[in-house]
Design a protein around this motif. Sequence first.
Motif, PDB file in Angstrom:
ATOM      1  N   GLU A   5       0.834  -1.207   0.000  1.00 14.65           N
ATOM      2  CA  GLU A   5       0.000   0.000   0.000  1.00 14.65           C
ATOM      3  C   GLU A   5       0.864   1.251   0.000  1.00 14.65           C
ATOM      4  O   GLU A   5       0.574   2.217  -0.704  1.00 14.65           O
ATOM      5  CB  GLU A   5      -0.942  -0.004   1.211  1.00 14.65           C
ATOM      6  CG  GLU A   5      -2.029  -1.041   1.102  1.00 14.65           C
ATOM      7  CD  GLU A   5      -2.752  -1.267   2.414  1.00 14.65           C
ATOM      8  OE1 GLU A   5      -3.882  -1.764   2.354  1.00 14.65           O
ATOM      9  OE2 GLU A   5      -2.203  -0.965   3.489  1.00 14.65           O
ATOM     10  N   THR A  26      -7.954   2.910  -4.437  1.00  9.79           N
ATOM     11  CA  THR A  26      -9.086   2.329  -3.712  1.00  9.79           C
ATOM     12  C   THR A  26      -8.689   0.949  -3.203  1.00  9.79           C
ATOM     13  O   THR A  26      -7.590   0.465  -3.488  1.00  9.79           O
ATOM     14  CB  THR A  26     -10.323   2.190  -4.625  1.00  9.79           C
ATOM     15  OG1 THR A  26     -10.041   1.219  -5.629  1.00  9.79           O
ATOM     16  CG2 THR A  26     -10.686   3.520  -5.272  1.00  9.79           C
ATOM     17  N   ARG A  27      -9.575   0.309  -2.493  1.00 13.44           N
ATOM     18  CA  ARG A  27      -9.333  -1.057  -2.030  1.00 13.44           C
ATOM     19  C   ARG A  27      -9.052  -1.992  -3.197  1.00 13.44           C
ATOM     20  O   ARG A  27      -8.364  -2.984  -3.055  1.00 13.44           O
ATOM     21  CB  ARG A  27     -10.567  -1.591  -1.315  1.00 13.44           C
ATOM     22  CG  ARG A  27     -10.770  -1.093   0.049  1.00 13.44           C
ATOM     23  CD  ARG A  27     -12.010  -1.751   0.607  1.00 13.44           C
ATOM     24  NE  ARG A  27     -12.186  -1.420   1.996  1.00 13.44           N
ATOM     25  CZ  ARG A  27     -13.280  -1.644   2.661  1.00 13.44           C
ATOM     26  NH1 ARG A  27     -14.312  -2.205   2.053  1.00 13.44           N
ATOM     27  NH2 ARG A  27     -13.386  -1.333   3.921  1.00 13.44           N
ATOM     28  N   PRO A  68      -5.191   7.009   7.652  1.00  9.33           N
ATOM     29  CA  PRO A  68      -5.723   5.930   6.822  1.00  9.33           C
ATOM     30  C   PRO A  68      -6.396   4.889   7.724  1.00  9.33           C
ATOM     31  O   PRO A  68      -5.976   4.689   8.859  1.00  9.33           O
ATOM     32  CB  PRO A  68      -4.483   5.325   6.157  1.00  9.33           C
ATOM     33  CG  PRO A  68      -3.398   6.314   6.346  1.00  9.33           C
ATOM     34  CD  PRO A  68      -3.739   7.109   7.562  1.00  9.33           C
ATOM     35  N   TYR A  72      -6.829   2.710   3.657  1.00  6.52           N
ATOM     36  CA  TYR A  72      -7.522   3.598   2.733  1.00  6.52           C
ATOM     37  C   TYR A  72      -7.647   4.993   3.327  1.00  6.52           C
ATOM     38  O   TYR A  72      -8.043   5.154   4.479  1.00  6.52           O
ATOM     39  CB  TYR A  72      -8.917   3.019   2.449  1.00  6.52           C
ATOM     40  CG  TYR A  72      -9.798   3.868   1.568  1.00  6.52           C
ATOM     41  CD1 TYR A  72      -9.459   4.126   0.243  1.00  6.52           C
ATOM     42  CD2 TYR A  72     -10.985   4.399   2.060  1.00  6.52           C
ATOM     43  CE1 TYR A  72     -10.277   4.888  -0.568  1.00  6.52           C
ATOM     44  CE2 TYR A  72     -11.818   5.163   1.248  1.00  6.52           C
ATOM     45  CZ  TYR A  72     -11.455   5.402  -0.056  1.00  6.52           C
ATOM     46  OH  TYR A  72     -12.264   6.163  -0.855  1.00  6.52           O
ATOM     47  N   LYS A 117     -17.694   4.216   0.111  1.00  7.34           N
ATOM     48  CA  LYS A 117     -17.323   5.492   0.719  1.00  7.34           C
ATOM     49  C   LYS A 117     -18.232   5.834   1.887  1.00  7.34           C
ATOM     50  O   LYS A 117     -17.773   6.354   2.902  1.00  7.34           O
ATOM     51  CB  LYS A 117     -17.328   6.606  -0.331  1.00  7.34           C
ATOM     52  CG  LYS A 117     -16.204   6.452  -1.340  1.00  7.34           C
ATOM     53  CD  LYS A 117     -16.234   7.575  -2.344  1.00  7.34           C
ATOM     54  CE  LYS A 117     -15.174   7.388  -3.405  1.00  7.34           C
ATOM     55  NZ  LYS A 117     -15.178   8.483  -4.385  1.00  7.34           N
ATOM     56  N   HIS A 120     -16.942   3.996   4.842  1.00  5.66           N
ATOM     57  CA  HIS A 120     -15.705   4.582   5.362  1.00  5.66           C
ATOM     58  C   HIS A 120     -15.965   5.874   6.131  1.00  5.66           C
ATOM     59  O   HIS A 120     -15.388   6.094   7.193  1.00  5.66           O
ATOM     60  CB  HIS A 120     -14.708   4.843   4.229  1.00  5.66           C
ATOM     61  CG  HIS A 120     -13.838   3.667   3.947  1.00  5.66           C
ATOM     62  ND1 HIS A 120     -12.773   3.327   4.734  1.00  5.66           N
ATOM     63  CD2 HIS A 120     -13.906   2.739   2.977  1.00  5.66           C
ATOM     64  CE1 HIS A 120     -12.199   2.238   4.254  1.00  5.66           C
ATOM     65  NE2 HIS A 120     -12.875   1.857   3.180  1.00  5.66           N
TER      66      HIS A 120
END
Length: 184
Positions: A5, A26-27, A68, A72, A117, A120
Motif C-alpha cells: 500500500e 481504492t481497495r 488511513p 484507505y 465510501k 468509510h
Amino acid sequence: MTIMEDRAVELQERIQLPRSIRLRLTRNGMTLVPITQAHLTTQRRILNQIEERLPGWTGVGEFGVVPPREGYSPEPDVSAVPSDKFLDSASKFPEDLLRFVVEIVSPESEERDYSTKADHYALRGIEAYLVVNVLTGRWTLLTRPEDGSYRHTETGTFGEKIEIPVDDQTLVLDSSQFVRVVRA
C-alpha cells in the motif's frame, strides 16, 4: 499500511496525468477517473456556497482524509474545516475536523460513492455525507453515523434545498446551482 500500500501511494504521487483525469487509490487498486465539467462546476459552486453560508468554516476540496483506515484514505470532493484550523499548505486533513463530506458522482465511481465510501465515512464518525449525482440530477444526504453505518437518509432532486448539520449551524445548499451531465 502494508508495504504494498505504501508503494502504491508513492507511485500515485509520482504519476503525471492531465488535469482532466485523476488517479484514485481504492481497495480494488488504482483507478483513472475522468473529470467532467459538470463535476468541476458543481464542486466549485458547493465550495462557493460554503464560503457564503457557513461562518467560521473554510471550504476545502480535493484533499486526503487522515489517518488511513484499513489501508484507505478517502479523498472527498468537498468539505469544510473550522477556519482557525485551516492550513493553506495542507493536502490532508484529520477526520476529526470534518463534520460533513461531499462526493460528486463520476461514471466510474457511482457504486463506490453510495456504498464503500459511505461505510468509510460512517466508520470515521463524519456526521453527514452528501452524494451529489450529476449523472441523474439527484442528491442523497446520509446522517447519524452509528457502528459504521449511517442511520438516516434523505434524497432529493436538483433544485431542492439541502440542509446539512454542522455543529451548532445548518449549511443550506441550493442544489439548483448544481450541474447535471447532459448526454447527447
